[in-house]
Enzyme design. Structure first.
Site, mmCIF file in Angstrom:
data_model
loop_
_atom_site.group_PDB
_atom_site.id
_atom_site.type_symbol
_atom_site.label_atom_id
_atom_site.label_comp_id
_atom_site.label_asym_id
_atom_site.label_seq_id
_atom_site.Cartn_x
_atom_site.Cartn_y
_atom_site.Cartn_z
ATOM 1 N N HIS A 68 72.054 -103.610 8.694
ATOM 2 C CA HIS A 68 70.740 -103.388 8.066
ATOM 3 C C HIS A 68 70.009 -104.704 7.819
ATOM 4 O O HIS A 68 68.783 -104.756 7.880
ATOM 5 C CB HIS A 68 70.903 -102.617 6.754
ATOM 6 C CG HIS A 68 71.175 -101.157 6.965
ATOM 7 N ND1 HIS A 68 70.924 -100.209 6.003
ATOM 8 C CD2 HIS A 68 71.659 -100.481 8.034
ATOM 9 C CE1 HIS A 68 71.256 -99.012 6.470
ATOM 10 N NE2 HIS A 68 71.712 -99.149 7.693
ATOM 11 N N HIS A 194 80.904 -96.282 13.260
ATOM 12 C CA HIS A 194 81.058 -95.044 12.494
ATOM 13 C C HIS A 194 82.491 -94.497 12.548
ATOM 14 O O HIS A 194 82.746 -93.395 12.096
ATOM 15 C CB HIS A 194 80.031 -94.000 12.955
ATOM 16 C CG HIS A 194 78.625 -94.374 12.588
ATOM 17 N ND1 HIS A 194 77.518 -93.710 13.061
ATOM 18 C CD2 HIS A 194 78.132 -95.353 11.777
ATOM 19 C CE1 HIS A 194 76.415 -94.270 12.571
ATOM 20 N NE2 HIS A 194 76.766 -95.272 11.789
#
Ligand code: HEM
Ligand SMILES: *[C@@H]1O[C@H](CO)[C@@H](O)[C@H](O)[C@H]1NC(C)=O
Ligand SMILES: *[C@@H]1O[C@H](CO)[C@@H](O)[C@H](O)[C@H]1NC(C)=O
Ligand SMILES: *[C@@H]1O[C@H](CO)[C@@H](O)[C@H](O)[C@H]1NC(C)=O
Ligand SMILES: *[C@@H]1O[C@H](CO)[C@@H](O)[C@H](O)[C@H]1NC(C)=O
Ligand SMILES: *[C@@H]1O[C@H](CO)[C@@H](O)[C@H](O)[C@H]1NC(C)=O
Length: 333
Positions: A68, A194
């Site tokens: 991010h 993930h």
């Protein structure tokens, strides 16, 4: 007059040459702090090794924090800046409110500041901590070139605009990654992150309830999701369409282990987000998924390391750009 002009031009060329040279040199490099803060990387690694085993779920959030950070204004620690009376910062944007590693990073920063004040950037700390945390839980290792400088701007709206959402389809994911210089291989490989961590129900509830937006039929679910898995999620994890506090593991069974089960689940149509499922809707990313799953695990590790180094270089500030923040949560005054 003529001669003087050409002399001037010559001097200017030399000066410009220097500037160009200095700019070219201002790149990330391995061991950037070897002379200015030789213990920095060890202090960081030791802290991570000591604390992640007691709180292994933090590894995932630290890795996500690096992602991010890099996707908004480059890897410049703009994600760590607190909002102020006059500025709503990235931290308060919807994609970032679920990040949980800020204290951890602030503690690392204070240790490093004690050793060498004002030398090591928060941006480098994010990159190193993410690498070390993944290592501690048994994931791949990669060399982190350092020398990133910290940004002075953090804008909530930019985070909303730049960070890809879990509802993204393939073309939006491709465009998002391309805008950061990342290709389809990076997309397929980095989505493998993930394999660790959790997600809140509101990140994927839309797939479980009222997917078509036509009604209130609970079985109106995303057809790209395994119906048995969807039923299981509704029954055990996200019991109402508006639940935004419950969580689900993204790689159930091994959400603390850095392995290739994410890809195995994905091919079984058990990827949690539409953005995960989207990797199967394009032949290029789909074949990467199949290849990575064919293994060996080292291949995934190697590719992940390569793509992480690439991600860690997105729009970095170097040389005299930006600053070395004293406190990662506030820009220097
Ligand atoms: C491809 C586009 C991506 C999308 C749309 C996406 C979206 C998301 C979302 C919605 C969550 C769950 C947040 C929550 O509900 O708490 C999540 C979690 C996570 N993401 Fe991604 N992500 C993407 C790529 C990446 C990349 C490139 C990385 C790192 C290299 C990454 C690492 C993680 C990790 C480790 C978690 C778990 C966080 C935790 O346990 O707190 N993601 N992602
Ligand atoms: C930044 O915000 C966090 C969360 O609100 C708070 O705990 C922390 O003390 C703040 N840091 C600074 C330096 O203001
Ligand atoms: C934040 O970014 C948005 C979108 O780029 C822009 O419209 C807005 O003016 C920025 N806010 C500040 C305070 O700079
Ligand atoms: C992907 O999503 C965007 C935005 O919702 C939409 O405009 C586009 O048509 C979609 N692409 C495909 C291939 O479905
Ligand atoms: C389903 O979604 C549509 C479109 O977003 C909305 O108008 C409708 O109220 C929703 N139905 C239920 C039961 O949530
Ligand atoms: C979760 O939902 C509640 C009630 O609908 C709302 O007040 C809250 O802001 C939501 N939280 C998040 C993180 O979206």
């Amino acid at each position: 007059m003529r001669r003087r002009l050409s002399y001037l031009i010559c001097v200017m060329c030399v000066v410009l040459g220097f500037v160009a040279c200095a700019e070219a040199e201002a790149e990330l490099k391995l061991g950037f702090y070897d002379k200015t803060c030789p213990k920095a990387e060890t202090i960081i690694a030791d802290y991570v090794k000591k604390h992640i085993p007691n709180a292994p779920t933090v590894a995932a959030t630290l890795l996500r924090t690096h992602f991010h950070d890099c996707f908004v204004r480059g890897c410049d620690a703009s994600i760590l800046i607190n909002s102020t009376k006059n500025n709503e910062a990235e931290k308060d944007s919807a994609p970032d409110v679920t990040l949980r590693g800020y204290d951890f990073i602030d503690r690392v920063k204070s240790l490093v500041e004690e050793e060498c004040p004002g030398v090591v950037s928060c941006a480098d700390i994010i990159a190193l901590v993410a690498r070390d945390a993944v290592g501690v839980i048994g994931g791949p290792y990669w060399e982190v070139p350092t020398g990133r400088r910290d940004g002075r701007i953090s804008n909530k709206t930019e985070a909303l605009n730049e960070i890809p959402g879990p509802q993204f389809n393939f073309s939006r994911l491709k465009a998002s990654f391309a805008s950061k210089g990342l290709d389809l291989k990076d997309l397929a490989v980095l989505s493998g992150a993930h394999t660790i961590g959790i997600a809140h129900c509101n990140s994927f509830n839309k797939r479980l309830y009222n997917f078509s937006g036509k009604g209130d039929n609970v079985l109106d679910e995303d057809p790209s999701l395994d119906p048995f898995y969807a039923a299981n999620l509704r029954k055990n994890k996200c019991k109402t369409p508006t639940d935004n506090t419950s969580i689900a593991e993204m790689d159930p069974g091994s959400f603390l282990t850095f392995d290739i089960d994410y890809y195995r689940n994905l091919l079984k149509r058990r990827g949690l987000f539409q953005s995960d499922a989207a990797l199967l809707t394009n032949s290029v990313t789909k074949s990467y998924v199949v290849e990575l799953l064919d293994g060996p695990l080292e291949t995934f590790f190697k590719e992940f390391a390569v793509s992480m180094v690439k991600m860690g270089k997105i729009q970095v500030k170097t040389g005299t750009e930006g600053e070395i923040r004293k406190n990662c949560a506030v820009i220097n005054s």
